[in-house]
Motif scaffolding. Structure first.
Motif, PDB file in Angstrom:
ATOM      1  N   GLY A  23      59.885  37.650  22.399  1.00 29.86           N
ATOM      2  CA  GLY A  23      60.841  36.264  21.794  1.00 29.86           C
ATOM      3  C   GLY A  23      61.355  35.386  22.869  1.00 29.86           C
ATOM      4  O   GLY A  23      61.601  34.108  21.905  1.00 29.86           O
ATOM      5  N   ARG A  64      65.776  34.004  16.644  1.00 28.83           N
ATOM      6  CA  ARG A  64      65.245  35.106  16.740  1.00 28.83           C
ATOM      7  C   ARG A  64      63.572  35.471  16.377  1.00 28.83           C
ATOM      8  O   ARG A  64      63.540  35.828  16.865  1.00 28.83           O
ATOM      9  CB  ARG A  64      65.921  35.874  15.148  1.00 28.83           C
ATOM     10  CG  ARG A  64      65.325  37.710  15.069  1.00 28.83           C
ATOM     11  CD  ARG A  64      66.225  38.482  14.460  1.00 28.83           C
ATOM     12  NE  ARG A  64      65.642  39.879  14.580  1.00 28.83           N
ATOM     13  CZ  ARG A  64      66.291  40.400  13.226  1.00 28.83           C
ATOM     14  NH1 ARG A  64      67.317  40.249  12.157  1.00 28.83           N
ATOM     15  NH2 ARG A  64      65.790  41.831  13.190  1.00 28.83           N
ATOM     16  N   GLN A  65      62.969  34.360  16.065  1.00 28.52           N
ATOM     17  CA  GLN A  65      61.934  34.580  15.757  1.00 28.52           C
ATOM     18  C   GLN A  65      61.236  33.000  15.843  1.00 28.52           C
ATOM     19  O   GLN A  65      60.997  31.816  15.172  1.00 28.52           O
ATOM     20  CB  GLN A  65      61.282  34.338  14.364  1.00 28.52           C
ATOM     21  CG  GLN A  65      59.581  34.805  14.097  1.00 28.52           C
ATOM     22  CD  GLN A  65      59.041  35.107  14.365  1.00 28.52           C
ATOM     23  OE1 GLN A  65      58.244  34.929  15.528  1.00 28.52           O
ATOM     24  NE2 GLN A  65      58.664  36.685  13.977  1.00 28.52           N
ATOM     25  N   GLN A  72      53.049  33.155  12.475  1.00 23.53           N
ATOM     26  CA  GLN A  72      52.966  34.475  11.517  1.00 23.53           C
ATOM     27  C   GLN A  72      51.691  34.846  11.154  1.00 23.53           C
ATOM     28  O   GLN A  72      51.998  36.120  10.499  1.00 23.53           O
ATOM     29  CB  GLN A  72      53.966  34.703  10.616  1.00 23.53           C
ATOM     30  CG  GLN A  72      55.735  34.155  11.739  1.00 23.53           C
ATOM     31  CD  GLN A  72      56.818  33.642  10.719  1.00 23.53           C
ATOM     32  OE1 GLN A  72      56.370  33.663   9.477  1.00 23.53           O
ATOM     33  NE2 GLN A  72      58.019  33.441  11.065  1.00 23.53           N
ATOM     34  N   GLU A 139      65.786  50.734   7.262  1.00 26.82           N
ATOM     35  CA  GLU A 139      65.586  50.142   8.197  1.00 26.82           C
ATOM     36  C   GLU A 139      64.070  50.248   8.312  1.00 26.82           C
ATOM     37  O   GLU A 139      63.098  49.298   9.583  1.00 26.82           O
ATOM     38  CB  GLU A 139      66.627  50.733   9.491  1.00 26.82           C
ATOM     39  CG  GLU A 139      67.530  50.876   9.502  1.00 26.82           C
ATOM     40  CD  GLU A 139      68.420  51.953  10.066  1.00 26.82           C
ATOM     41  OE1 GLU A 139      69.868  51.612  11.268  1.00 26.82           O
ATOM     42  OE2 GLU A 139      67.610  53.167  10.470  1.00 26.82           O
ATOM     43  N   GLU A 142      62.937  46.911   6.391  1.00 23.04           N
ATOM     44  CA  GLU A 142      62.359  46.023   7.412  1.00 23.04           C
ATOM     45  C   GLU A 142      62.334  45.820   8.192  1.00 23.04           C
ATOM     46  O   GLU A 142      61.933  44.397   8.824  1.00 23.04           O
ATOM     47  CB  GLU A 142      64.392  45.934   7.769  1.00 23.04           C
ATOM     48  CG  GLU A 142      65.280  45.810   6.654  1.00 23.04           C
ATOM     49  CD  GLU A 142      67.151  45.348   6.951  1.00 23.04           C
ATOM     50  OE1 GLU A 142      67.487  45.823   7.920  1.00 23.04           O
ATOM     51  OE2 GLU A 142      67.966  45.013   6.385  1.00 23.04           O
ATOM     52  N   ALA A 143      61.459  46.515   8.888  1.00 26.19           N
ATOM     53  CA  ALA A 143      61.255  46.745  10.384  1.00 26.19           C
ATOM     54  C   ALA A 143      59.212  46.202  10.150  1.00 26.19           C
ATOM     55  O   ALA A 143      59.085  46.014  10.754  1.00 26.19           O
ATOM     56  CB  ALA A 143      61.203  48.353  11.192  1.00 26.19           C
ATOM     57  N   LEU A 145      58.437  44.596   8.477  1.00 28.71           N
ATOM     58  CA  LEU A 145      57.802  43.258   7.489  1.00 28.71           C
ATOM     59  C   LEU A 145      58.316  42.435   8.602  1.00 28.71           C
ATOM     60  O   LEU A 145      58.064  41.322   8.443  1.00 28.71           O
ATOM     61  CB  LEU A 145      59.092  42.889   6.486  1.00 28.71           C
ATOM     62  CG  LEU A 145      59.471  43.398   4.958  1.00 28.71           C
ATOM     63  CD1 LEU A 145      60.372  43.142   3.517  1.00 28.71           C
ATOM     64  CD2 LEU A 145      57.393  42.959   4.630  1.00 28.71           C
ATOM     65  N   GLN A 146      60.081  42.768   9.836  1.00 30.31           N
ATOM     66  CA  GLN A 146      59.439  42.235  11.048  1.00 30.31           C
ATOM     67  C   GLN A 146      59.174  42.412  11.969  1.00 30.31           C
ATOM     68  O   GLN A 146      58.897  41.795  13.012  1.00 30.31           O
ATOM     69  CB  GLN A 146      61.514  42.350  10.488  1.00 30.31           C
ATOM     70  CG  GLN A 146      62.477  41.463  10.268  1.00 30.31           C
ATOM     71  CD  GLN A 146      63.797  42.303  10.327  1.00 30.31           C
ATOM     72  OE1 GLN A 146      64.022  42.205  11.975  1.00 30.31           O
ATOM     73  NE2 GLN A 146      64.421  42.073   9.351  1.00 30.31           N
ATOM     74  N   ASP A 147      57.870  44.182  12.086  1.00 33.95           N
ATOM     75  CA  ASP A 147      57.361  43.722  13.791  1.00 33.95           C
ATOM     76  C   ASP A 147      56.728  44.160  13.563  1.00 33.95           C
ATOM     77  O   ASP A 147      56.369  44.967  13.297  1.00 33.95           O
ATOM     78  CB  ASP A 147      58.561  45.730  14.035  1.00 33.95           C
ATOM     79  CG  ASP A 147      58.235  45.847  15.565  1.00 33.95           C
ATOM     80  OD1 ASP A 147      57.520  44.985  16.221  1.00 33.95           O
ATOM     81  OD2 ASP A 147      58.600  46.658  16.212  1.00 33.95           O
ATOM     82  N   ARG A 282      52.608  46.958   5.635  1.00 33.47           N
ATOM     83  CA  ARG A 282      52.418  45.849   4.724  1.00 33.47           C
ATOM     84  C   ARG A 282      51.035  45.732   4.189  1.00 33.47           C
ATOM     85  O   ARG A 282      50.117  45.260   5.249  1.00 33.47           O
ATOM     86  CB  ARG A 282      52.308  45.097   6.139  1.00 33.47           C
ATOM     87  CG  ARG A 282      53.351  44.832   6.961  1.00 33.47           C
ATOM     88  CD  ARG A 282      53.833  44.232   8.180  1.00 33.47           C
ATOM     89  NE  ARG A 282      53.092  45.076   9.418  1.00 33.47           N
ATOM     90  CZ  ARG A 282      53.049  45.327  10.197  1.00 33.47           C
ATOM     91  NH1 ARG A 282      54.258  45.704  10.229  1.00 33.47           N
ATOM     92  NH2 ARG A 282      52.011  46.275  10.894  1.00 33.47           N
TER      93      ARG A 282
END
Length: 312
Positions: A23, A64-65, A72, A139, A142-143, A145-147, A282
């Motif tokens: 980050g 955060r991103q 991305q 969780e 969400e993870a 899509l983000q990690d 994903r």
């Protein structure tokens, strides 16, 4: 095929991947053991080669991103690039280190499915290490899509996200568990309305299991009495065994969840929607070979119809 390719180095791509993971340039520099300016120089060179801006350079409140939309988009390809580079380096010699895949799963599936599965997988694939993380269904989604480092999740889908794909593994029906010799165990044709005033111990709010149970009661115009809630099926069984209430849980067909416990079990049939458990990935992302190997290991019956090839 083009006559020339952009000159990309693994150092440049690794700097980009660490920026995405950490980050910030400062944290990425610490991981790579170079200066912050060194990371910046590698990223600028990479952007010049690709002809796009990969990360936001404006100072101010830390984001955060840090990646731009182009960054991305490039990230999964960067991860694949580094993995391919490692495979090339290992082509004529022994691998320098095991491949690691990060998998997130719910407590129930870790305890009753994945611990044993991972143990057998490590014996069959000694050079692939599976790192498990315990998360709730929400969780996990969400993870994913983000990690980008999270390979896939194993869970009952919480919500239907257009950005995720689901591969079914198995389904579980619901049962009532009570202390031994409870009157519910002898009641003929047990219905949900019979349980309305019973002290229920349920899964936590926000879980797929809790939602299935509440939907079934509310669908019949019933409001159950919920005395306790927890994230762990093992704790639920112990609470019931101690006489703190009764519970409605999905159970493995093997009976291993309640085996050896002083509790009674009564099937609720089709009164509550079954829990469908499987693999979340994903959408559109090509899985790494190590991740696909573990998925095939978990679902041998699905091997010939596994998640299709993704991406380019």
């Amino acid at each position: 095929m083009p006559s020339s390719f952009p000159s990309l180095s693994t150092d440049q791509v690794a700097a980009f991947v660490e920026l995405a993971r950490q980050g910030s340039l400062r944290l990425a520099a610490g991981i790579l053991h170079i200066t912050e300016q060194g990371v910046r120089n590698r990223l600028l060179a990479l952007e010049q080669r690709l002809g796009v801006e990969l990360y936001t350079k404006r100072r101010g409140v830390r984001r955060r991103q840090p990646l731009t939309p182009e960054g991305q988009l490039f990230l999964p390809h960067a991860l694949s690039f580094l993995e391919r580079a490692q495979h090339l380096a290992e082509l004529f010699g022994e691998p320098t280190e095991p491949h690691e895949i990060h998998v997130a799963a719910t407590q129930y599936l870790i305890l009753y499915v994945l611990i044993e599965a991972v143990h057998r997988f490590h014996k069959a694939f000694e050079n692939i290490h599976v790192r498990l993380s315990n998360m709730t269904e929400e969780e996990i989604e969400e993870a994913l899509l983000q990690d980008p480092e999270l390979a896939f999740g194993v869970a009952a889908p919480y919500e239907s996200s257009p950005d995720l794909e689901y591969l079914h593994l198995f389904s579980m029906n619901w049962s009532l568990i009570t202390p031994s010799r409870h009157p519910f165990l002898r009641k003929p044709a047990l219905k949900l309305k019979d349980l309305t005033h019973a002290p229920l111990i349920l899964f936590e709010r926000g879980s797929t299991g809790r939602q299935h149970v509440m939907d079934a009661f509310h669908g019949q115009g019933l409001s159950p009495r919920v005395d306790m809630e927890t994230t762990n099926t093992e704790i639920i069984v112990r609470m019931v065994e101690a006489g703190l209430g009764v519970s409605i849980v999905p159970l493995m067909p093997s009976g291993r969840v309640t085996r050896g416990r002083r509790v009674g079990v009564r099937s609720l049939g089709d009164q509550i929607r079954p829990i469908h458990s499987g693999i979340l990935v994903r959408r559109g992302e090509k899985l790494r070979p190590a991740a696909q190997a573990f998925i095939d290991f978990l679902a041998p019956a699905q091997k010939n119809s596994s998640i299709p090839e993704r991406g380019a």
